[in-house]
Design a protein around this motif. Sequence first.
Motif, PDB file in Angstrom:
ATOM      1  N   LEU A  92      30.884  42.164  39.887  1.00  0.00           N
ATOM      2  CA  LEU A  92      30.104  41.182  40.642  1.00  0.00           C
ATOM      3  C   LEU A  92      30.190  39.855  39.750  1.00  0.00           C
ATOM      4  O   LEU A  92      30.094  39.711  38.576  1.00  0.00           O
ATOM      5  N   GLN A  93      30.693  38.855  40.623  1.00  0.00           N
ATOM      6  CA  GLN A  93      31.050  37.330  40.057  1.00  0.00           C
ATOM      7  C   GLN A  93      29.769  36.503  40.510  1.00  0.00           C
ATOM      8  O   GLN A  93      29.671  36.283  42.027  1.00  0.00           O
ATOM      9  N   LEU A  94      28.939  36.035  39.735  1.00  0.00           N
ATOM     10  CA  LEU A  94      27.849  35.061  40.405  1.00  0.00           C
ATOM     11  C   LEU A  94      28.399  33.622  39.964  1.00  0.00           C
ATOM     12  O   LEU A  94      28.040  33.201  39.178  1.00  0.00           O
ATOM     13  N   LYS A  95      28.782  32.989  41.134  1.00  0.00           N
ATOM     14  CA  LYS A  95      29.368  31.918  41.071  1.00  0.00           C
ATOM     15  C   LYS A  95      28.420  30.668  41.480  1.00  0.00           C
ATOM     16  O   LYS A  95      27.793  30.882  42.571  1.00  0.00           O
ATOM     17  N   GLN A  96      28.027  29.615  40.526  1.00  0.00           N
ATOM     18  CA  GLN A  96      27.168  28.537  41.128  1.00  0.00           C
ATOM     19  C   GLN A  96      28.006  27.664  41.869  1.00  0.00           C
ATOM     20  O   GLN A  96      28.946  27.057  41.682  1.00  0.00           O
ATOM     21  N   ASP A  97      27.299  27.372  43.157  1.00  0.00           N
ATOM     22  CA  ASP A  97      27.962  26.489  44.036  1.00  0.00           C
ATOM     23  C   ASP A  97      26.736  25.412  44.429  1.00  0.00           C
ATOM     24  O   ASP A  97      26.086  25.711  45.325  1.00  0.00           O
ATOM     25  N   GLY A  98      26.613  24.411  43.511  1.00  0.00           N
ATOM     26  CA  GLY A  98      25.762  23.417  43.657  1.00  0.00           C
ATOM     27  C   GLY A  98      24.273  23.976  43.294  1.00  0.00           C
ATOM     28  O   GLY A  98      24.261  24.434  42.202  1.00  0.00           O
ATOM     29  N   THR A  99      23.300  24.102  44.265  1.00  0.00           N
ATOM     30  CA  THR A  99      21.955  24.535  43.877  1.00  0.00           C
ATOM     31  C   THR A  99      22.078  26.029  44.279  1.00  0.00           C
ATOM     32  O   THR A  99      21.067  26.769  43.758  1.00  0.00           O
ATOM     33  N   ALA A 100      22.959  26.634  44.916  1.00  0.00           N
ATOM     34  CA  ALA A 100      22.997  27.895  45.383  1.00  0.00           C
ATOM     35  C   ALA A 100      23.896  28.941  44.651  1.00  0.00           C
ATOM     36  O   ALA A 100      24.680  28.208  43.811  1.00  0.00           O
ATOM     37  N   THR A 101      23.674  30.150  44.575  1.00  0.00           N
ATOM     38  CA  THR A 101      24.545  31.040  43.747  1.00  0.00           C
ATOM     39  C   THR A 101      25.280  32.019  44.700  1.00  0.00           C
ATOM     40  O   THR A 101      24.614  32.602  45.570  1.00  0.00           O
ATOM     41  N   LYS A 102      26.553  31.881  44.772  1.00  0.00           N
ATOM     42  CA  LYS A 102      27.330  32.973  45.557  1.00  0.00           C
ATOM     43  C   LYS A 102      27.718  34.198  44.824  1.00  0.00           C
ATOM     44  O   LYS A 102      28.004  34.261  43.722  1.00  0.00           O
ATOM     45  N   VAL A 103      27.538  35.293  45.324  1.00  0.00           N
ATOM     46  CA  VAL A 103      27.875  36.444  44.782  1.00  0.00           C
ATOM     47  C   VAL A 103      29.178  37.077  45.300  1.00  0.00           C
ATOM     48  O   VAL A 103      29.129  37.443  46.628  1.00  0.00           O
ATOM     49  N   LEU A 104      30.139  36.897  44.459  1.00  0.00           N
ATOM     50  CA  LEU A 104      31.533  37.678  45.062  1.00  0.00           C
ATOM     51  C   LEU A 104      31.836  39.023  44.364  1.00  0.00           C
ATOM     52  O   LEU A 104      31.580  39.398  43.311  1.00  0.00           O
ATOM     53  N   ARG A 105      32.334  39.856  45.189  1.00  0.00           N
ATOM     54  CA  ARG A 105      32.639  41.342  44.664  1.00  0.00           C
ATOM     55  C   ARG A 105      34.052  41.397  44.728  1.00  0.00           C
ATOM     56  O   ARG A 105      34.944  41.227  45.394  1.00  0.00           O
ATOM     57  N   HIS A 106      34.462  42.089  43.460  1.00  0.00           N
ATOM     58  CA  HIS A 106      35.967  42.198  43.243  1.00  0.00           C
ATOM     59  C   HIS A 106      36.463  43.781  42.738  1.00  0.00           C
ATOM     60  O   HIS A 106      35.419  44.321  41.944  1.00  0.00           O
ATOM     61  N   THR A 107      37.233  44.240  43.596  1.00  0.00           N
ATOM     62  CA  THR A 107      37.481  45.613  43.277  1.00  0.00           C
ATOM     63  C   THR A 107      38.339  45.813  42.089  1.00  0.00           C
ATOM     64  O   THR A 107      39.472  44.919  41.792  1.00  0.00           O
ATOM     65  N   ILE A 108      38.008  46.631  41.184  1.00  0.00           N
ATOM     66  CA  ILE A 108      38.748  47.087  39.874  1.00  0.00           C
ATOM     67  C   ILE A 108      39.394  48.128  40.182  1.00  0.00           C
ATOM     68  O   ILE A 108      39.033  49.392  40.419  1.00  0.00           O
ATOM     69  N   CYS A 109      40.803  48.327  40.109  1.00  0.00           N
ATOM     70  CA  CYS A 109      41.612  49.255  40.303  1.00  0.00           C
ATOM     71  C   CYS A 109      42.374  49.720  38.894  1.00  0.00           C
ATOM     72  O   CYS A 109      42.150  49.178  37.948  1.00  0.00           O
ATOM     73  N   ASP A 110      43.394  50.693  38.873  1.00  0.00           N
ATOM     74  CA  ASP A 110      43.948  51.331  37.935  1.00  0.00           C
ATOM     75  C   ASP A 110      44.481  50.437  36.896  1.00  0.00           C
ATOM     76  O   ASP A 110      44.543  50.392  35.705  1.00  0.00           O
ATOM     77  N   ASP A 111      45.084  49.200  37.458  1.00  0.00           N
ATOM     78  CA  ASP A 111      45.768  48.213  36.443  1.00  0.00           C
ATOM     79  C   ASP A 111      44.688  47.237  35.897  1.00  0.00           C
ATOM     80  O   ASP A 111      44.796  46.473  35.413  1.00  0.00           O
ATOM     81  N   LEU A 112      43.223  47.327  36.077  1.00  0.00           N
ATOM     82  CA  LEU A 112      42.266  46.806  35.621  1.00  0.00           C
ATOM     83  C   LEU A 112      42.241  45.202  36.065  1.00  0.00           C
ATOM     84  O   LEU A 112      41.446  44.269  35.634  1.00  0.00           O
TER      85      LEU A 112
END
Length: 465
Positions: free
Chosen positions: A46-66
Motif C-alpha cells: 500500500l502506498q499512501l501518496k500525498q496529493d495536496g491536502t488529500a491522501t491517495k491510497v495506491l495498491r501494488h501487487t508484489i509477485c515472485d520478482d519482488l
Amino acid sequence: METISGVLAERYSLTDPLVYYRDLFPLGCLDTRGAYTKGKYTATALQLKQDGTATKVLRHTICDDLDPIAELLETKDFIIISPVSYAGHSLKQKYARELYSITFDLDNLIVSNGVQVGLRNLIDYIDEEKLPRPTYIISSGNGIHVCYILDKPLRLYNNVLVKLNNYRTALTNALWRADISELWKEPQFESATQGFRAVGSVCKNGKTRVEAYLTGEKVSVNYLNTFVQDYEDLLLETDYKGKVSLEEAKELYPEWYESRVIAGNPRGTWTCNKALYEWWKRQIVDANNVFPSTEKGATDGHRYFAIMALAIYARKCGVDRETLEQDALSFIPLLDGRGKRKDNPFTEQHVMDALEAYNVDYITFPRDVIQRLTNIEIKANKRNYRKQAVHLKIARATKSILNESGEGNCKNAGRKSKKDLVANYLLEKPSVSVRQCAKDLGIAQATAAKWLRILRNETNETNET
C-alpha cells in the motif's frame, strides 16, 4: 543520546531491504506476474501518496520478482506491506492465504538518561532465552517491529486464524514488559494480517528510513510454542492443513457445500438490535466502565480498534454503510484529542482502514477479543453467574419436564434419534453415500452425514482395537 538503530548495529548486521523481502517471500513462493497459477498467490504493498491536502491510497501487487518494491522504496511516501499472500488485490481477511511472518509492534521503548534501556532489556531477555529469538528486529523510527519469519508459511484457514490471534495475544503480553515499554499496561494487539511500515521506506519523521537487523534464524511454530506453553490455544504443526478438505466437506456436509461453495452464500449469523450499535457509540465517547484502565472511552492505542468494533456492530445490527461512515468520521476530533503523542494523530485514513471490518467475515468476532483490543469492558450474559455447560444442562432439564407435562412448546419435542435407523441401513450398504442414504431413508442430508460419520468412526475404532 542512543538511538534504536545504533544499539541494534552494535550487535547485529544491517540487512538490505530487498534481501529482507527475499527472506520473507522466498523465491518461488509468490506467483509470477501475469501467470495466475492455481494455488499461487501474491503479496500487496500500500502506498499512501500525498496529493495536496488529500491522501491517495495506491495498491501494488508484489509477485515472485519482488517488483515493485525497489521502486516504491525510492519514494518518500508511506509504504505498508503485510507478511501475507492474498488471492487477488483485496486485503480483506477472507482473501488472505498464507502468513510468512508473525510480527509484533513494540512502541515507546524506555529511555533513561539517553540510554535505550527498554531495547537493551529486550535483547537481554532474548539472549537469556526468556523470549523467543526473532529473525529480525526492525527499527521503525520511534519503535521496533519484532519479526519472526516462519520456516514454512501458515495457511490462513479460519480455524488457524482464531488460534493465531489467541497465540499473538499471549506473546504480545510477554513482549510488552514494564522494563521494556512505557506503555506496558496498554499493549498493542494487532491482527494476524496486520501490515507494517516497509523496510527501506521513510519513517514517520520523514527523515530516516526503516531498517532491518538480522538477529536469528527462521522459526517453527513448535519453537515459538515453548515460550507460551501454558496457553491453551497453541499453534500446532497440524495447523498447516485445514480441518476438512472441500471434497470431504462435499460428502459430509452437502447442504453447506451447496449453499456456501456452489451458491456462494455468506456464512449465516443472527441480526442484533440496533441498540447494540448505539450503545457502542456511547462507550467510545465515555464508557465509564473501561477495562482495565481507569481512563474513559477509547484511548490512545485502542482508538483504531474502537472504530473497527463500531463497523462490526454496524454490520451485525443492519446499519447501512453510509450511516456508519458518518458516525465513524464524527469521532475523529474526539479520538485525535486522546492521543498521548503529538506525532501520533488519529486521521480519516485510520477510520477508513478500520471500516474494512464492515463485512460478514467479522460479524462473529469474539466478545473477549473486542474487549481486549478496545480496552472497553463488554459484560457477558450473566446466566445467573453459572457456567454455560451448567446453564444449558438446567435449560434442557426444564425443557424435558415441560414437554412431559404437556406444557412444552418445542417442535422437536419427543423426536427420536436417527442413529439406529442409519446404523441398520449401514449394515446393508456399508459404502453408501450421504446423498443416497438420505434419499432412501427419507431424512435430511445433514442428519445422514452426521450419523454416517459417527458410525463409521466407531467402526474404525473397533477394528483398530
